[in-house]
Design a protein around this motif. Structure first.
Motif, PDB file in Angstrom:
ATOM      1  N   ASN A 368       0.821  -1.219   0.000  1.00 34.69           N
ATOM      2  CA  ASN A 368       0.000   0.000   0.000  1.00 34.69           C
ATOM      3  C   ASN A 368       0.851   1.263   0.000  1.00 34.69           C
ATOM      4  OD1 ASN A 368      -2.476  -1.382   0.057  1.00 34.69           O
ATOM      5  ND2 ASN A 368      -2.425  -1.573   2.274  1.00 34.69           N
ATOM      6  N   ILE A 369       1.923   1.286   0.781  1.00 30.59           N
ATOM      7  CA  ILE A 369       2.797   2.459   0.847  1.00 30.59           C
ATOM      8  C   ILE A 369       3.473   2.707  -0.494  1.00 30.59           C
ATOM      9  CG2 ILE A 369       4.939   3.339   1.874  1.00 30.59           C
ATOM     10  CD1 ILE A 369       4.039   1.981   4.512  1.00 30.59           C
ATOM     11  N   ALA A 388      -3.507   6.419   0.832  1.00 29.30           N
ATOM     12  CA  ALA A 388      -2.858   6.832   2.082  1.00 29.30           C
ATOM     13  C   ALA A 388      -3.877   7.156   3.167  1.00 29.30           C
ATOM     14  CB  ALA A 388      -1.960   8.044   1.816  1.00 29.30           C
ATOM     15  N   PHE A 389      -4.959   7.852   2.793  1.00 30.32           N
ATOM     16  CA  PHE A 389      -5.970   8.233   3.786  1.00 30.32           C
ATOM     17  C   PHE A 389      -6.728   7.013   4.294  1.00 30.32           C
ATOM     18  CE2 PHE A 389     -10.160   9.792   5.138  1.00 30.32           C
ATOM     19  CZ  PHE A 389      -9.763  10.765   6.051  1.00 30.32           C
ATOM     20  N   ALA A 390      -7.015   6.081   3.383  1.00 29.70           N
ATOM     21  CA  ALA A 390      -7.756   4.877   3.788  1.00 29.70           C
ATOM     22  C   ALA A 390      -6.959   4.075   4.804  1.00 29.70           C
ATOM     23  CB  ALA A 390      -8.077   4.024   2.564  1.00 29.70           C
ATOM     24  N   ARG A 391      -5.699   3.761   4.462  1.00 32.82           N
ATOM     25  CA  ARG A 391      -4.903   2.904   5.354  1.00 32.82           C
ATOM     26  C   ARG A 391      -4.479   3.630   6.620  1.00 32.82           C
ATOM     27  NH1 ARG A 391       0.457   4.018   5.580  1.00 32.82           N
ATOM     28  NH2 ARG A 391       0.735   2.059   6.729  1.00 32.82           N
ATOM     29  N   GLY A 392      -4.237   4.938   6.505  1.00 32.82           N
ATOM     30  CA  GLY A 392      -3.631   5.649   7.605  1.00 32.82           C
ATOM     31  C   GLY A 392      -4.587   6.333   8.555  1.00 32.82           C
ATOM     32  N   SER A 422      -7.699  -4.465   4.221  1.00 29.76           N
ATOM     33  CA  SER A 422      -8.854  -3.801   3.604  1.00 29.76           C
ATOM     34  C   SER A 422      -8.401  -2.789   2.554  1.00 29.76           C
ATOM     35  CB  SER A 422      -9.693  -3.090   4.674  1.00 29.76           C
ATOM     36  OG  SER A 422     -10.169  -4.000   5.628  1.00 29.76           O
ATOM     37  N   THR A 423      -7.364  -2.009   2.864  1.00 27.74           N
ATOM     38  CA  THR A 423      -6.867  -1.006   1.920  1.00 27.74           C
ATOM     39  C   THR A 423      -6.253  -1.655   0.695  1.00 27.74           C
ATOM     40  OG1 THR A 423      -6.422   0.488   3.760  1.00 27.74           O
ATOM     41  CG2 THR A 423      -5.359   1.008   1.670  1.00 27.74           C
ATOM     42  N   LEU A 424      -5.700  -2.844   0.871  1.00 27.04           N
ATOM     43  CA  LEU A 424      -5.101  -3.549  -0.264  1.00 27.04           C
ATOM     44  C   LEU A 424      -6.128  -3.804  -1.366  1.00 27.04           C
ATOM     45  CD1 LEU A 424      -2.421  -4.778  -1.228  1.00 27.04           C
ATOM     46  CD2 LEU A 424      -3.132  -6.938  -0.188  1.00 27.04           C
ATOM     47  N   LEU A 425      -7.379  -3.994  -0.991  1.00 24.92           N
ATOM     48  CA  LEU A 425      -8.440  -4.175  -1.983  1.00 24.92           C
ATOM     49  C   LEU A 425      -8.630  -2.899  -2.805  1.00 24.92           C
ATOM     50  CD1 LEU A 425     -11.056  -6.056   0.243  1.00 24.92           C
ATOM     51  CD2 LEU A 425      -9.408  -7.050  -1.362  1.00 24.92           C
ATOM     52  N   LEU A 426      -8.592  -1.744  -2.138  1.00 26.39           N
ATOM     53  CA  LEU A 426      -8.680  -0.457  -2.838  1.00 26.39           C
ATOM     54  C   LEU A 426      -7.477  -0.264  -3.751  1.00 26.39           C
ATOM     55  CD1 LEU A 426      -9.808   2.439  -3.266  1.00 26.39           C
ATOM     56  CD2 LEU A 426      -8.533   3.114  -1.207  1.00 26.39           C
ATOM     57  N   THR A 427      -6.296  -0.582  -3.247  1.00 30.68           N
ATOM     58  CA  THR A 427      -5.067  -0.448  -4.039  1.00 30.68           C
ATOM     59  C   THR A 427      -5.148  -1.285  -5.320  1.00 30.68           C
ATOM     60  OG1 THR A 427      -3.714  -0.017  -2.078  1.00 30.68           O
ATOM     61  CG2 THR A 427      -2.575  -0.849  -4.028  1.00 30.68           C
ATOM     62  N   ARG A 432      -5.674  -1.573 -11.189  1.00 27.64           N
ATOM     63  CA  ARG A 432      -6.320  -2.148 -12.371  1.00 27.64           C
ATOM     64  C   ARG A 432      -6.826  -1.039 -13.292  1.00 27.64           C
ATOM     65  NH1 ARG A 432      -9.805  -4.981  -9.825  1.00 27.64           N
ATOM     66  NH2 ARG A 432      -8.398  -6.734  -9.488  1.00 27.64           N
ATOM     67  N   LYS A 433      -7.400   0.009 -12.704  1.00 27.42           N
ATOM     68  CA  LYS A 433      -7.881   1.130 -13.514  1.00 27.42           C
ATOM     69  C   LYS A 433      -6.731   1.873 -14.180  1.00 27.42           C
ATOM     70  CE  LYS A 433     -12.216   2.113 -11.075  1.00 27.42           C
ATOM     71  NZ  LYS A 433     -12.987   3.144 -10.326  1.00 27.42           N
ATOM     72  N   TYR A 434      -5.630   2.016 -13.463  1.00 25.95           N
ATOM     73  CA  TYR A 434      -4.455   2.686 -14.041  1.00 25.95           C
ATOM     74  C   TYR A 434      -3.928   1.896 -15.236  1.00 25.95           C
ATOM     75  CZ  TYR A 434       0.312   4.381 -14.597  1.00 25.95           C
ATOM     76  OH  TYR A 434       1.485   4.870 -15.124  1.00 25.95           O
ATOM     77  N   LYS A 435      -3.824   0.587 -15.091  1.00 22.67           N
ATOM     78  CA  LYS A 435      -3.314  -0.255 -16.179  1.00 22.67           C
ATOM     79  C   LYS A 435      -4.220  -0.193 -17.402  1.00 22.67           C
ATOM     80  CE  LYS A 435      -0.630  -3.244 -16.493  1.00 22.67           C
ATOM     81  NZ  LYS A 435       0.604  -3.274 -17.314  1.00 22.67           N
TER      82      LYS A 435
END
Length: 443
Positions: A368-369, A388-392, A422-427, A432-435
């Motif tokens: 995530n970082i 960053a906001f989600a995980r932190g 949980s944040t890893l799912l967002l990441t 995927r959208k970036y790719k």
């Protein structure tokens, strides 16, 4: 070409990880020496005060990494004057913020200590530490800014040397101030404050040797300056959120733990949190070490190379995270014992399980970082902020309140791994959208 990229990748990563490990020793050295000299009370005071240090460090990292990212892109596109303006905006904003924090420390450190939950002798110790650290805020912030710019200006070895020299001086001065001179917690804070000053002296060699490709530029107005600072902050926001989250989580966890386990629980959390700082510094080193390459390739329009560097960084971070988790389980007693000089059995018991449960989150945390830093390096500030906001902040605070209600102290320790998974799912979704090229275009 791939071999050259690999060499550059490992050069930047290794140097930056070493440097960040050095920076993490600022507080780790304080933790060790304070635990030896001042015991559980000193650890409690330090753990309450450290959230403010995280905010100072985060502001410096945001202005430094954000500015250096934009500078690297400008450099790749041969926009020298714009790059100089970016440096000027970063430095001017850093000095201004640093002076404001210095003033806060001079007049309000005791009040801040009370807000953080300190009482009695703990409040006095916390206030003393805060006043000293805030007094050095301009140096902490400018040190982070110059480290990032010098690294992106082709001198990663000098950046590393500056970070390590500052950290080594902190360790030496910690011992001198706390033991032979018996200066108490003020001495520990003073040793930490001198570290960025020494680091800045070494970084000045970049200018003395005339190796700098950036300099001061005053040819733009306040409106342009404000736009520049806003852009810098958007690119460095993930670094700030990472540090801010450390501060917010420390404050909230301390208040929750005070209710559940008192000062001993806070001291135990101090051990876990400060060991966690070392782990996070490695992930930060990986993310910051890959940033100059990613920003350069992005500025040159080489998306394939950007992706390659990112994937290498992710694999490295995931592997390191697994090693940290294994070390926490394999050497729990030894790690806790380093900071428990009084042999406090209650402290040891709380920290023992805390270390094991908390460190379960470091494999997803590393991914995530690195992902948040990558999004910032390719001008995807909103996505960087979201991760960053989600995980932190958002997710970890949610789990802290919910799980502590269900499982008490165990729930507090488990909030970190739960938030990272949980944040890893967002990441994964944003990547995927970036790719696929379906993220919103940069304005």
């Amino acid at each position: 070409m791939q071999k050259q990229i690999s060499r550059e990748f490992y050069k930047y990563i290794s140097l930056n990880v070493l440097g960040m490990l050095g920076l993490s020793c600022y507080i780790l050295a304080d933790t060790f020496f304070i635990s030896k000299r001042l015991g559980a009370d000193g650890l409690t005071a330090l753990n309450l005060a450290i959230s403010v240090y995280s905010i100072i460090n985060g502001l410096g990292l945001m202005l430094g990494i954000g500015g250096a990212t934009r500078f690297a892109i400008c450099r790749a596109q041969n926009e020298t004057q714009k790059g100089n303006q970016v440096f000027t905006a970063s430095a001017a904003a850093g000095i201004t913020v640093g002076l404001v924090l210095l003033l806060v420390g001079a007049v309000g450190s005791d009040a801040v200590a009370k807000v953080l939950g300190a009482e009695g002798v703990i409040q006095e110790m916390t206030g003393s530490y805060l006043k000293t650290i805030l007094g050095f805020a301009p140096f902490f912030i400018m040190n982070n800014i110059l480290i990032a710019f010098v690294r992106n200006d082709g001198s990663p070895r000098l950046s590393m040397a500056a970070m390590l020299t500052g950290s080594f001086s902190n360790i030496v001065l910690d011992y001198i101030f706390l033991f032979p001179l018996n200066m108490g917690i003020f001495g520990a804070a003073l040793a930490t404050g001198f570290a960025p000053v020494i680091s800045l002296v070494l970084l000045s060699l970049h200018f003395i040797r005339r190796k700098n490709q950036f300099t001061w530029s005053f040819g733009f107005n306040m409106r342009a300056f404000a736009r520049q600072v806003s852009d810098i902050c958007s690119l460095g926001i993930s670094a700030f959120i990472n540090e801010l989250s450390s501060a917010v989580v420390l404050i909230v966890f301390n208040l929750l733990i005070l209710r559940l386990a008192g000062n001993t629980g806070v001291a135990a959390y101090g051990i876990v949190a400060n060991l966690a700082l070392v782990a996070v510094s490695v992930f930060t080193g990986i993310s910051q070490g890959s940033q100059p390459l990613i920003s350069r390739f992005y500025g040159e329009g080489r998306k394939r190379e950007c992706t390659g560097v990112f994937l290498r960084a992710v694999l490295l971070a995931a592997g390191v995270g697994i090693l940290f988790s294994a070390a926490a389980f394999g050497f729990t007693g030894n790690l806790v014992g380093i900071f428990n000089s009084e042999g406090n059995q209650e402290l040891a018991k709380i920290a023992f399980w805390g270390l094991r449960l908390y460190f379960l989150g470091f494999c997803p945390a590393g991914i995530n970082i690195v992902a948040a830093a990558f999004m910032g390096a390719v001008e995807r500030g909103r996505e960087s902020f979201s991760i960053a906001f989600a995980r932190g902040v958002a997710v970890i605070l949610f789990f802290a309140f919910v799980l502590s209600f269900i499982w008490k102290m165990d729930g507090i320790w488990l909030a970190f791994p739960a938030a990272e998974v949980s944040t890893l799912l967002l990441t994964a979704g944003l990547w995927r959208k970036y790719k696929r090229g379906t993220l919103p275009e940069v304005e």
